[in-house]
Write a protein that holds these residues in place. Structure first.
Motif, short mmCIF file in Angstrom:
data_model
loop_
_atom_site.label_atom_id
_atom_site.label_comp_id
_atom_site.label_asym_id
_atom_site.label_seq_id
_atom_site.Cartn_x
_atom_site.Cartn_y
_atom_site.Cartn_z
N MET A 175 -0.46 45.72 -17.43
CA MET A 175 -1.52 46.71 -17.56
C MET A 175 -2.87 46.03 -17.40
SD MET A 175 -2.37 49.23 -20.78
CE MET A 175 -2.87 47.88 -21.83
N SER A 176 -3.77 46.61 -16.61
CA SER A 176 -5.08 46.03 -16.41
C SER A 176 -5.97 46.26 -17.63
CB SER A 176 -5.73 46.62 -15.17
OG SER A 176 -5.93 48.01 -15.32
N VAL A 177 -6.84 45.29 -17.90
CA VAL A 177 -7.78 45.37 -19.02
C VAL A 177 -9.15 45.00 -18.48
CG1 VAL A 177 -8.38 44.46 -21.29
CG2 VAL A 177 -5.98 44.70 -20.66
N PRO A 178 -10.20 45.74 -18.82
CA PRO A 178 -11.54 45.38 -18.32
C PRO A 178 -11.96 44.00 -18.80
CG PRO A 178 -11.51 47.62 -19.21
CD PRO A 178 -10.20 46.97 -19.59
N LEU A 179 -12.90 43.41 -18.08
CA LEU A 179 -13.49 42.13 -18.46
C LEU A 179 -14.92 42.36 -18.92
CD1 LEU A 179 -12.23 39.92 -15.50
CD2 LEU A 179 -11.68 39.54 -17.91
N ASP A 180 -15.27 41.75 -20.04
CA ASP A 180 -16.64 41.82 -20.55
C ASP A 180 -17.30 40.47 -20.31
OD1 ASP A 180 -16.43 44.46 -21.61
OD2 ASP A 180 -15.30 43.64 -23.30
N VAL A 181 -18.50 40.47 -19.70
CA VAL A 181 -19.17 39.24 -19.34
C VAL A 181 -20.53 39.17 -20.03
CG1 VAL A 181 -20.20 40.24 -17.24
CG2 VAL A 181 -19.89 37.76 -17.41
N VAL A 182 -20.91 37.94 -20.42
CA VAL A 182 -22.23 37.67 -20.99
C VAL A 182 -22.83 36.52 -20.19
CG1 VAL A 182 -23.54 36.96 -23.03
CG2 VAL A 182 -21.51 38.41 -23.29
N THR A 183 -24.10 36.65 -19.80
CA THR A 183 -24.79 35.58 -19.09
C THR A 183 -26.03 35.16 -19.86
OG1 THR A 183 -26.13 37.10 -17.74
CG2 THR A 183 -23.97 36.45 -16.86
N ASP A 184 -26.55 33.99 -19.49
CA ASP A 184 -27.71 33.41 -20.16
C ASP A 184 -28.75 33.05 -19.10
OD1 ASP A 184 -29.56 32.10 -21.70
OD2 ASP A 184 -28.19 30.58 -22.49
N PRO A 185 -29.55 34.02 -18.66
CA PRO A 185 -30.52 33.72 -17.60
C PRO A 185 -31.48 32.59 -17.95
CG PRO A 185 -30.31 36.10 -17.90
CD PRO A 185 -29.57 35.45 -19.03
N ARG A 186 -31.87 32.51 -19.20
CA ARG A 186 -32.87 31.50 -19.59
C ARG A 186 -32.36 30.08 -19.37
NH1 ARG A 186 -34.12 29.26 -24.78
NH2 ARG A 186 -36.22 28.36 -24.80
N HIS A 187 -31.06 29.87 -19.50
CA HIS A 187 -30.48 28.54 -19.36
C HIS A 187 -29.59 28.47 -18.12
CE1 HIS A 187 -31.39 28.80 -23.76
NE2 HIS A 187 -31.97 27.66 -23.46
N GLY A 188 -30.22 28.61 -16.97
CA GLY A 188 -29.53 28.38 -15.71
C GLY A 188 -28.66 29.51 -15.21
N GLY A 189 -28.74 30.68 -15.84
CA GLY A 189 -27.91 31.79 -15.40
C GLY A 189 -26.44 31.64 -15.71
N ARG A 190 -26.10 30.72 -16.60
CA ARG A 190 -24.69 30.43 -16.90
C ARG A 190 -23.99 31.64 -17.50
NH1 ARG A 190 -21.98 27.79 -21.38
NH2 ARG A 190 -23.96 27.89 -22.49
N TRP A 191 -22.74 31.86 -17.07
CA TRP A 191 -21.88 32.84 -17.72
C TRP A 191 -21.35 32.19 -19.01
CZ3 TRP A 191 -18.42 36.13 -14.05
CH2 TRP A 191 -19.05 36.31 -12.81
N THR A 192 -21.63 32.78 -20.15
CA THR A 192 -21.23 32.16 -21.41
C THR A 192 -19.97 32.78 -22.01
OG1 THR A 192 -22.74 33.62 -22.61
CG2 THR A 192 -23.58 31.46 -21.95
N SER A 193 -19.59 33.96 -21.53
CA SER A 193 -18.37 34.60 -22.05
C SER A 193 -17.76 35.48 -20.98
CB SER A 193 -18.70 35.45 -23.29
OG SER A 193 -17.53 36.11 -23.77
#
Length: 273
Positions: free
Chosen positions: A1-19
């Motif tokens: 079964m498919s499950v959505p993905l939740d993403v968090v980014t940090d633009p201030r520190h290089g645009g890194r995806w943190t979660s």
């Protein structure tokens, strides 16, 4: 079964995806790196984990590219970083079974670049990476001690086929063994299996070379204080270092002055065949 993905980014520190969370599972590996807060363009790379936007190179100069050390700006659904020779904008949106990131790189026509979604994943020792069998796969010099043949003098890479180029099995990360190997697999599509969880990754870009980079660091890097980190990285290009790219090994900005591509991640299993 498919499950959505939740993403968090940090633009201030290089645009890194943190979660990157799938229900109760966090896919991204992270490490404590307080020195990341004070970096400036030209500084040595600080590995904080997550997903780094590596552009216009991965290895080489500047190490891990020019975007990770700069603050990004967020306006509406767009996150943008402005570098000396290019501007990169991404737009993230949720989909029914994951997420999509749409990218635009603006630069002078003919500008050559590499890009990688340098995703360091939190995987068990039993995790498997599935790529199309027989896909051309480049190994880089750190793999030399693990091969049963001499490394060709001066060669920036050697090439075999997935899943075991030149006899080196790459589809399983396995337990720590003190090695660190980078590889680039042609095709731009893969699927990670870890227990019952799945993460399929793909990059689409018309007219550009597409690959998946692997970073299998099983306690072999860095030399002084090694740790385990495992990367599965959709990319544009076929090498880690832009300075080593042949005529067909890097992406190129078209006459319009804008290069476009799309990254998708889904919790459905879309294993390459």
């Amino acid at each position: 079964m498919s499950v959505p993905l939740d993403v968090v980014t940090d633009p201030r520190h290089g645009g890194r995806w943190t979660s990157l969370r799938q229900g109760g599972r966090e896919w991204l590996w992270r490490r404590e790196s307080p020195e990341r807060d004070g970096v400036a363009p030209g500084d040595a790379f600080v590995d904080a984990g997550g997903v780094e936007e590596c552009v216009p190179t991965v290895r080489g100069t500047p190490d891990h590219g020019d975007a990770w050390s700069r603050a990004w700006t967020r306006e509406g659904d767009a996150e943008t970083v402005r570098c000396d020779r290019f501007t990169l904008t991404r737009r993230l949106r949720a989909t029914a079974d994951g997420l999509e990131a749409a990218y635009t790189l603006t630069a002078e026509p003919g500008f050559r670049f590499l890009w990688a979604a340098h995703a360091l994943l939190d995987l068990s020792e039993a995790a498997v990476v599935r790529v199309r069998d027989g896909a051309p796969t480049r190994l880089f010099p750190e793999a030399a001690p693990l091969l049963d043949r001499p490394w060709p003098a001066g060669a920036p890479w050697v090439e075999g086929v997935w899943p075991a180029p030149l006899g080196l099995r790459l589809d399983r990360f396995g337990p720590d063994d003190g090695s660190a190997v980078g590889a680039v697999v042609a095709g731009g599509r893969c699927c990670v299996h870890d227990g019952t969880d799945r993460l399929a990754l793909a990059v689409e870009a018309e007219g550009q070379p597409r690959s998946v980079a692997l970073w299998r660091n099983l306690g072999g890097w860095p030399a002084r204080h090694p740790y385990r980190s495992t990367g599965v990285e959709p990319m544009l290009g076929r090498v880690f270092d832009l300075a080593e790219a042949g005529p067909d090994d890097a992406a190129r900005v078209p006459p319009s002055g804008e290069a476009h591509w799309r990254l998708t991640m889904t919790t459905d299993c879309h294993c390459p065949h």
